[in-house]
Design a protein around this motif. Structure first.
Motif, PDB file in Angstrom:
ATOM      1  N   GLN A   1      46.851   8.023 -14.341  1.00  0.00           N
ATOM      2  CA  GLN A   1      47.889   8.052 -13.139  1.00  0.00           C
ATOM      3  C   GLN A   1      48.853   7.272 -12.146  1.00  0.00           C
ATOM      4  O   GLN A   1      48.303   6.411 -12.188  1.00  0.00           O
ATOM      5  CB  GLN A   1      46.452   8.503 -12.321  1.00  0.00           C
ATOM      6  CG  GLN A   1      45.709   9.738 -12.483  1.00  0.00           C
ATOM      7  CD  GLN A   1      46.013  10.971 -12.424  1.00  0.00           C
ATOM      8  OE1 GLN A   1      46.778  11.265 -11.345  1.00  0.00           O
ATOM      9  NE2 GLN A   1      45.799  11.966 -13.253  1.00  0.00           N
ATOM     10  N   ILE A   2      50.295   7.802 -12.144  1.00  0.00           N
ATOM     11  CA  ILE A   2      51.073   6.389 -11.871  1.00  0.00           C
ATOM     12  C   ILE A   2      52.144   7.321 -10.582  1.00  0.00           C
ATOM     13  O   ILE A   2      52.020   8.840 -10.281  1.00  0.00           O
ATOM     14  CB  ILE A   2      52.034   5.917 -13.180  1.00  0.00           C
ATOM     15  CG1 ILE A   2      51.363   5.776 -13.508  1.00  0.00           C
ATOM     16  CG2 ILE A   2      52.953   5.493 -12.005  1.00  0.00           C
ATOM     17  CD1 ILE A   2      52.697   5.289 -15.148  1.00  0.00           C
ATOM     18  N   GLU A   3      51.383   7.293  -9.211  1.00  0.00           N
ATOM     19  CA  GLU A   3      52.374   7.977  -8.105  1.00  0.00           C
ATOM     20  C   GLU A   3      51.523   8.899  -8.143  1.00  0.00           C
ATOM     21  O   GLU A   3      52.306  10.123  -7.652  1.00  0.00           O
ATOM     22  CB  GLU A   3      53.304   7.498  -8.190  1.00  0.00           C
ATOM     23  CG  GLU A   3      54.566   6.332  -7.774  1.00  0.00           C
ATOM     24  CD  GLU A   3      56.092   5.717  -8.173  1.00  0.00           C
ATOM     25  OE1 GLU A   3      56.065   6.934  -7.819  1.00  0.00           O
ATOM     26  OE2 GLU A   3      55.844   4.616  -8.117  1.00  0.00           O
ATOM     27  N   GLY A   4      50.406   9.190  -8.106  1.00  0.00           N
ATOM     28  CA  GLY A   4      50.143  11.153  -7.969  1.00  0.00           C
ATOM     29  C   GLY A   4      49.455  11.740  -9.481  1.00  0.00           C
ATOM     30  O   GLY A   4      49.414  12.537  -9.176  1.00  0.00           O
ATOM     31  N   SER A   5      50.760  11.361  -9.869  1.00  0.00           N
ATOM     32  CA  SER A   5      51.434  11.959 -11.048  1.00  0.00           C
ATOM     33  C   SER A   5      50.184  11.599 -12.842  1.00  0.00           C
ATOM     34  O   SER A   5      50.219  10.275 -12.810  1.00  0.00           O
ATOM     35  CB  SER A   5      52.601  12.195 -11.817  1.00  0.00           C
ATOM     36  OG  SER A   5      53.215  12.302 -10.496  1.00  0.00           O
ATOM     37  N   LYS A   6      50.066  12.354 -13.224  1.00  0.00           N
ATOM     38  CA  LYS A   6      49.486  12.325 -14.979  1.00  0.00           C
ATOM     39  C   LYS A   6      50.325  12.003 -15.925  1.00  0.00           C
ATOM     40  O   LYS A   6      51.278  12.687 -15.490  1.00  0.00           O
ATOM     41  CB  LYS A   6      48.638  13.703 -15.643  1.00  0.00           C
ATOM     42  CG  LYS A   6      47.550  13.105 -16.907  1.00  0.00           C
ATOM     43  CD  LYS A   6      47.613  14.690 -17.337  1.00  0.00           C
ATOM     44  CE  LYS A   6      46.896  14.522 -18.076  1.00  0.00           C
ATOM     45  NZ  LYS A   6      45.937  16.066 -18.926  1.00  0.00           N
ATOM     46  N   VAL A   7      50.226  10.686 -16.979  1.00  0.00           N
ATOM     47  CA  VAL A   7      50.994  10.555 -17.309  1.00  0.00           C
ATOM     48  C   VAL A   7      50.659  10.215 -19.182  1.00  0.00           C
ATOM     49  O   VAL A   7      49.449   9.460 -18.750  1.00  0.00           O
ATOM     50  CB  VAL A   7      52.406   8.835 -17.130  1.00  0.00           C
ATOM     51  CG1 VAL A   7      52.807   8.893 -18.599  1.00  0.00           C
ATOM     52  CG2 VAL A   7      52.650   9.547 -15.447  1.00  0.00           C
ATOM     53  N   GLY A   8      50.498  11.249 -20.034  1.00  0.00           N
ATOM     54  CA  GLY A   8      50.741  10.981 -21.369  1.00  0.00           C
ATOM     55  C   GLY A   8      50.940  10.381 -21.944  1.00  0.00           C
ATOM     56  O   GLY A   8      52.182   9.603 -21.953  1.00  0.00           O
ATOM     57  N   VAL A   9      50.207   9.559 -22.982  1.00  0.00           N
ATOM     58  CA  VAL A   9      50.847   8.533 -23.680  1.00  0.00           C
ATOM     59  C   VAL A   9      50.331   8.384 -25.012  1.00  0.00           C
ATOM     60  O   VAL A   9      48.731   8.123 -25.055  1.00  0.00           O
ATOM     61  CB  VAL A   9      50.309   6.636 -23.095  1.00  0.00           C
ATOM     62  CG1 VAL A   9      50.663   5.897 -23.873  1.00  0.00           C
ATOM     63  CG2 VAL A   9      50.729   6.279 -21.697  1.00  0.00           C
ATOM     64  N   THR A  10      51.208   8.001 -25.962  1.00  0.00           N
ATOM     65  CA  THR A  10      50.604   8.094 -27.756  1.00  0.00           C
ATOM     66  C   THR A  10      51.048   7.214 -27.683  1.00  0.00           C
ATOM     67  O   THR A  10      52.458   6.776 -28.012  1.00  0.00           O
ATOM     68  CB  THR A  10      51.124   9.022 -28.018  1.00  0.00           C
ATOM     69  OG1 THR A  10      50.366  10.667 -27.300  1.00  0.00           O
ATOM     70  CG2 THR A  10      50.936   9.536 -29.224  1.00  0.00           C
ATOM     71  N   LEU A  11      50.280   6.210 -28.727  1.00  0.00           N
ATOM     72  CA  LEU A  11      51.514   4.685 -29.251  1.00  0.00           C
ATOM     73  C   LEU A  11      50.627   5.006 -30.643  1.00  0.00           C
ATOM     74  O   LEU A  11      49.537   4.910 -30.769  1.00  0.00           O
ATOM     75  CB  LEU A  11      50.464   3.423 -28.254  1.00  0.00           C
ATOM     76  CG  LEU A  11      51.109   3.969 -27.121  1.00  0.00           C
ATOM     77  CD1 LEU A  11      50.470   2.829 -26.199  1.00  0.00           C
ATOM     78  CD2 LEU A  11      52.047   3.104 -27.226  1.00  0.00           C
ATOM     79  N   ARG A  12      51.254   3.548 -31.247  1.00  0.00           N
ATOM     80  CA  ARG A  12      50.344   3.665 -32.866  1.00  0.00           C
ATOM     81  C   ARG A  12      50.591   2.051 -33.028  1.00  0.00           C
ATOM     82  O   ARG A  12      51.882   1.765 -32.982  1.00  0.00           O
ATOM     83  CB  ARG A  12      51.163   4.442 -34.245  1.00  0.00           C
ATOM     84  CG  ARG A  12      51.117   4.483 -35.216  1.00  0.00           C
ATOM     85  CD  ARG A  12      51.633   5.544 -36.542  1.00  0.00           C
ATOM     86  NE  ARG A  12      51.715   6.856 -36.531  1.00  0.00           N
ATOM     87  CZ  ARG A  12      50.779   7.405 -36.657  1.00  0.00           C
ATOM     88  NH1 ARG A  12      49.223   7.441 -36.927  1.00  0.00           N
ATOM     89  NH2 ARG A  12      50.277   8.963 -36.073  1.00  0.00           N
ATOM     90  N   ALA A  13      49.673   1.555 -33.709  1.00  0.00           N
ATOM     91  CA  ALA A  13      49.992  -0.200 -34.245  1.00  0.00           C
ATOM     92  C   ALA A  13      50.473   0.004 -35.742  1.00  0.00           C
ATOM     93  O   ALA A  13      49.409   0.728 -36.372  1.00  0.00           O
ATOM     94  CB  ALA A  13      49.081  -0.520 -33.821  1.00  0.00           C
ATOM     95  N   VAL A  14      51.817  -1.027 -35.802  1.00  0.00           N
ATOM     96  CA  VAL A  14      51.424  -0.919 -37.573  1.00  0.00           C
ATOM     97  C   VAL A  14      51.431  -2.656 -37.708  1.00  0.00           C
ATOM     98  O   VAL A  14      53.022  -3.329 -36.716  1.00  0.00           O
ATOM     99  CB  VAL A  14      52.229  -0.720 -37.970  1.00  0.00           C
ATOM    100  CG1 VAL A  14      52.909  -1.340 -39.195  1.00  0.00           C
ATOM    101  CG2 VAL A  14      52.540   0.984 -37.774  1.00  0.00           C
ATOM    102  N   GLY A  15      51.042  -3.719 -38.215  1.00  0.00           N
ATOM    103  CA  GLY A  15      50.528  -4.976 -37.129  1.00  0.00           C
ATOM    104  C   GLY A  15      50.866  -5.648 -36.143  1.00  0.00           C
ATOM    105  O   GLY A  15      50.145  -5.073 -35.243  1.00  0.00           O
ATOM    106  N   ASP A  16      52.122  -6.453 -35.716  1.00  0.00           N
ATOM    107  CA  ASP A  16      51.856  -6.662 -34.513  1.00  0.00           C
ATOM    108  C   ASP A  16      53.178  -5.693 -33.311  1.00  0.00           C
ATOM    109  O   ASP A  16      53.957  -6.740 -32.926  1.00  0.00           O
ATOM    110  CB  ASP A  16      52.856  -7.818 -34.137  1.00  0.00           C
ATOM    111  CG  ASP A  16      51.749  -8.955 -35.163  1.00  0.00           C
ATOM    112  OD1 ASP A  16      50.371  -8.965 -34.965  1.00  0.00           O
ATOM    113  OD2 ASP A  16      51.844  -9.986 -35.471  1.00  0.00           O
ATOM    114  N   LYS A  17      53.619  -4.314 -34.591  1.00  0.00           N
ATOM    115  CA  LYS A  17      54.522  -3.564 -33.633  1.00  0.00           C
ATOM    116  C   LYS A  17      53.966  -1.904 -32.682  1.00  0.00           C
ATOM    117  O   LYS A  17      52.608  -2.125 -33.835  1.00  0.00           O
ATOM    118  CB  LYS A  17      55.778  -3.131 -34.289  1.00  0.00           C
ATOM    119  CG  LYS A  17      56.500  -4.439 -34.890  1.00  0.00           C
ATOM    120  CD  LYS A  17      57.669  -4.433 -35.560  1.00  0.00           C
ATOM    121  CE  LYS A  17      58.451  -5.484 -35.365  1.00  0.00           C
ATOM    122  NZ  LYS A  17      60.233  -5.090 -35.803  1.00  0.00           N
TER     123      LYS A  17
END
Length: 147
Positions: free
Chosen positions: A108-124
Motif C-alpha cells: 500500500q503506497i500513498e493509499g494505492s495498491k501496488v502488486g509486485v512480482t519478482l524472481r531471484a536467480v543467484g544474486d540477481k
C-alpha cells in the motif's frame, strides 16, 4: 643451454594455447549455464529461500523518491515477511506468495495498491510492479548479510 624455437613453432604453440584456453572457457560457460538454468528447463524444484535475503533494488520510470530502496525478505516457520525500505519509510508486504524462486506480494503506497512480482536467480532479482500508474521494471542485487 638455451633452446630457441622458430617463429613457426612459436606460432603453433601460441595457437594451441589459445585453442585450449577458449575450450576451457566454453566448457565453464556451458557448465554455469546448465547450473543456472537447469531448474527452469527441467522443472527441478528450487530452494524457496532463493528469494530470502536483503536486496538493493531500482525501479525504472517512477518518481525519484521511489526509484531505489532496500527489500528485506525473511521466512520464519513457513511464513514469509516482506519489508520495503524506501523514501525514509518501511512498507510491509501483504498477500505474500512464494513458489520456487518467485515471490509476489502487495504494497500500500500513498493509499494505492501496488502488486509486485519478482524472481531471484543467484544474486540477481528482476520483475515488475503494477499499479494504477502503470507497470514498472524492477532490478536488484543481493546485499551481503551483516557479519
Amino acid at each position: 643451454m638455451k633452446r630457441k624455437f622458430s617463429n613457426a613453432t612459436l606460432q603453433k604453440l601460441f595457437a594451441a594455447f589459445l585453442l585450449i584456453c577458449s575450450g576451457l572457457v566454453t566448457l565453464q560457460a556451458k557448465e554455469l549455464d546448465i547450473r543456472e538454468n537447469s531448474h527452469l528447463e527441467n522443472n527441478v524444484p528450487v530452494n524457496k529461500n532463493d528469494v530470502v535475503g536483503r536486496w538493493l533494488y531500482t525501479i525504472a520510470d517512477v518518481a525519484y523518491e521511489y526509484s531505489r530502496g532496500a527489500l528485506y525478505i525473511s521466512e520464519e516457520n513457513g511464513v514469509y515477511i516482506v519489508e520495503v525500505h524506501v523514501n525514509n519509510d518501511t512498507i510491509h508486504g501483504q498477500n505474500i506468495k512464494v513458489a520456487q524462486n518467485k515471490i509476489t506480494f502487495d504494497l500500500q503506497i500513498e493509499g494505492s495498491k501496488v502488486g509486485v512480482t519478482l524472481r531471484a536467480v543467484g544474486d540477481k532479482l528482476s520483475g515488475e510492479s503494477s499499479s494504477s500508474e502503470g507497470v514498472f521494471k524492477i532490478e536488484g542485487k543481493r546485499k551481503a548479510q551483516p557479519q
